[in-house]
Scaffold this active site. Structure first.
Site, mmCIF file in Angstrom:
data_model
loop_
_atom_site.group_PDB
_atom_site.id
_atom_site.type_symbol
_atom_site.label_atom_id
_atom_site.label_comp_id
_atom_site.label_asym_id
_atom_site.label_seq_id
_atom_site.Cartn_x
_atom_site.Cartn_y
_atom_site.Cartn_z
ATOM 1 N N ASP A 26 35.409 48.405 46.350
ATOM 2 C CA ASP A 26 34.744 47.142 46.696
ATOM 3 C C ASP A 26 35.859 46.198 47.128
ATOM 4 O O ASP A 26 36.609 45.690 46.303
ATOM 5 C CB ASP A 26 33.998 46.615 45.457
ATOM 6 C CG ASP A 26 33.438 45.210 45.663
ATOM 7 O OD1 ASP A 26 33.548 44.678 46.777
ATOM 8 O OD2 ASP A 26 32.896 44.652 44.687
ATOM 9 N N LYS A 71 39.279 38.669 53.686
ATOM 10 C CA LYS A 71 38.026 39.269 54.147
ATOM 11 C C LYS A 71 37.309 38.367 55.157
ATOM 12 O O LYS A 71 36.650 38.848 56.067
ATOM 13 C CB LYS A 71 37.130 39.535 52.935
ATOM 14 C CG LYS A 71 35.897 40.360 53.240
ATOM 15 C CD LYS A 71 35.211 40.741 51.938
ATOM 16 C CE LYS A 71 33.923 41.495 52.141
ATOM 17 N NZ LYS A 71 33.348 41.903 50.850
#
Ligand code: AMP
Length: 619
Positions: free
Chosen positions: A25, A88
């Site tokens: 993740d 991200k």
């Protein structure tokens, strides 16, 4: 990891040992890695932390060594220029996409070429978000290798369901750079469902809502499960909404409450980092208590649950608006949702559970740790890919419509928004000019009717189409989105078999914010767009008819009378004028007049030509 033992000799058969595929993740705030131990997924603790969570933070020291995680996080305040976080948010983005972030980060984003992929400068060295993300992945890979005492080369990495092609590709590239063969990019809500064991038995039919509220992002997805197949029906969210906003609300509340009261004393406090930490502490504490009290310097900070809930209500209501939209988009009724799953640390807030329970009429499930649930699901997906769990297939959705530009700048959608992926769809086109040898295929992503309002993903040219009259070539354009959401567009002229294709790796992506705006814009402008589309379609039709009429007159001069030719020319001039007027109805009227007049003439020409041909046969 399964270690096969040769039962005859009792020795370990190393050759048959299967690779461990880890699930990762890769989060905005925290990242983590998990694998299957025995039958169950477990997360791996990072080397320096007690926790399985690795903060997605990098620090560059004087000698340019890079540290990742808890140790790097310590430098966020003391050395912000050399400490990178929230990478991200930069993945697959241009400077223009992320310029708004600039004020909230301490490190430097380069703005030389605003359209190109964004670069980050640290200590006079330039890094791409892919390189920076790969450092986080390398750190997770090392943790897994230390824990499993085995090299790790394969991984499944999760991304938000709304990530576009460029962002997925960037994530894949980051994995590659970290020395990982990324077997699959999986959508986070899909992974979360797997972690709840949903989809692991074939006979269950279920609709699942996945509510994910993390530190800085929020999304909601509705999934349908049938025959062991997951189908992501819809996704919505807000990529700038999360626990950090809640912390800010608490800080604002304290500032309003204490600065007027305690004046200089309060002002002299470090209302930066210290109060931010206290606010986060208060928020977490109030998940299980009614009253929070803390002291910074001489200042007592307190917050009771009722005040806290009043403060955060607008944030929760905002998420609930998205929940409503997602359910609406899914085509399901609220009561058809069988299960609500909570993901992300902020989903622990009791008021959120209360609102979800009221809306869905069922208690949301948070029995799997919401910080770990996505990584655990990724590990299960990895296990499936390792061939250890059969009969399971995953489907996700493409978040924006994909299509090509057609005559007049119109968007022709081939794969509509929220289509299941992997997906394959095609449509036939033809040329508009006699003898046309090349056809440009421009690929767009977006919801508006004109390509100029959508985002161009790429283009290619189908060359060497054999000479044919306009309308004769049959060109099939196919869109294929693979399980990772990467788009391949193929064009093939069916009569000759010539073909060409493109893999879409757009130079930069669409920010999630823009994506939401695009959806909103398409709704706001729907009426105007429909009108413009109507005019453009009429103009296209008129142009085709004008071309055909010109050709018809030329080819049949000997069959048509002079009066007929004059009349045809009059009507084509009228149609040309109508096109210039850009009035849809005027154009259609002129088209009808020309058609009505030319139809019997065309019939007569056809009869004469057929009889000529028949005579030819007789001879
Ligand atoms: P994530 O991005 O999923 O790791 O979520 C991190 C966010 O969850 C941070 O904003 C945390 O402050 C928040 N968080 C963690 N635990 C709780 C809790 N018990 N109550 C409220 N927020 C929490």
């Amino acid at each position: 990891m399964k270690i096969p033992i040769d039962l005859k000799t009792g020795s370990i058969d190393a050759k048959e040992e299967k690779d461990v595929i880890v699930g990762i993740d890769l989060g905005t705030t925290n990242s983590l890695v998990a694998y299957i131990s025995g039958e169950n997924p477990v997360t791996i603790k990072s080397n320096c932390g007690q926790n399985a969570l690795t903060p997605s933070v990098l620090h560059f020291s004087k000698d340019e060594t890079i540290i990742v995680g808890d140790e790097a996080k310590k430098f966020l305040v003391s050395d912000p220029q050399n400490t990178v976080f929230s990478v991200k948010r930069l993945m697959g983005k241009s400077y223009n996409d992320v310029s708004k972030l600039k004020s909230s980060i301490g490190y430097e984003i380069i703005d030389e070429d605003k359209e190109a992929l964004v670069k980050i400068r640290v200590k006079n060295k330039f890094y791409s978000p892919i390189e920076l993300s790969s450092e986080i992945l390398k750190s997770l890979k090392k943790d897994a290798e230390n824990h499993l005492k085995h090299p790790i080369t394969k991984a499944v990495i999760t991304v938000p369901a709304y990530f576009n092609d460029a962002q997925r590709q960037a994530t894949r590239d980051a994995g590659k750079l970290a020395g990982l063969d990324v077997l699959r990019i999986v959508n986070e809500p899909t992974a979360a469902s797997l972690a709840y064991g949903i989809g692991l038995s074939r006979d269950v039919v279920s609709n699942i809502a996945v509510y994910d509220l993390g530190g800085g992002t929020f999304d909601i997805s509705v999934l349908h499960l049938e025959d062991g197949v997951f189908d992501v029906l819809s996704t919505h969210g807000d990529t700038f909404l999360g626990g950090d906003d809640i912390d800010r609300l608490i800080i604002e509340h304290w500032e309003n409450k204490y600065i007027p009261l305690q004046g200089d004393e309060a002002k002299s406090l470090n209302f930066g980092q210290e109060i931010r930490l206290a606010a986060e502490e208060a928020k977490i504490f109030l998940s299980s208590h009614d009253h929070f009290l803390s002291k910074i310097g001489n200042l007592y900070l307190d917050l009771d649950k009722t005040t806290f809930e009043t403060l955060i209500l607008p944030v929760i209501q905002k998420t609930m608006d998205s929940v409503r939209l997602a359910v609406k988009d899914s085509g399901l009724k609220t009561e058809e949702i069988d299960k609500v799953i909570l993901v992300g640390g902020s989903s622990r807030i009791p008021l959120i559970k209360k609102h979800l329970k009221e809306f869905f009429g069922i208690t949301p499930d948070d029995s799997v740790n919401p910080d770990e649930v996505v990584a655990l699901g990724a590990a299960i997906q990895a296990d499936i890919l390792a061939g250890n769990r059969k009969d399971i297939l995953l489907l996700d959705v493409s978040p924006l419509s994909l299509g090509i530009e057609t005559v007049g700048g119109l968007m022709d959608t081939i794969i509509p928004r929220n289509s299941k992926v992997p997906a394959k769809a095609g449509r036939q086109y033809t040329t508009s000019v006699d003898g046309q040898a090349n056809l440009r295929i421009s690929v767009y992503q977006g919801e508006r009717d004109l390509v100029q309002h959508n985002r161009k993903l790429g283009e290619f040219i189908l060359r060497n189409i054999p000479g044919m009259v306009a309308g004769m070539p049959k060109i099939e354009v196919q869109f294929i989105i693979d399980a990772d959401g990467i788009l391949t567009v193929k064009a093939r002229e069916l009569r000759s078999g010539i073909e060409s294709s493109i893999d879409i790796r757009s130079t930069y992506g669409i920010s999630e914010e823009q994506m939401a705006l695009m959806l909103l814009d398409s709704i706001k402008n729907a009426e105007g767009d429909v009108q413009r589309r109507g005019i453009l379609e009429a103009v296209n039709e008129a142009n085709n008819i004008l071309q055909a009429s010109e050709k018809f007159i030329k080819q049949n001069e000997d069959i048509l009378s002079e009066d007929e030719i004059v009349m045809l020319r009059n009507l084509t001039v009228k149609l040309e004028k109508a096109v210039d007027s850009s009035e849809k109805d005027t154009i259609h009227t002129a088209i009808t007049k020309l058609n009505d007049y030319s139809l019997p003439l065309a019939q007569r020409a056809l009869d004469v030509n057929i009889s000529k041909a028949l005579k030819g046969v007789k001879v």
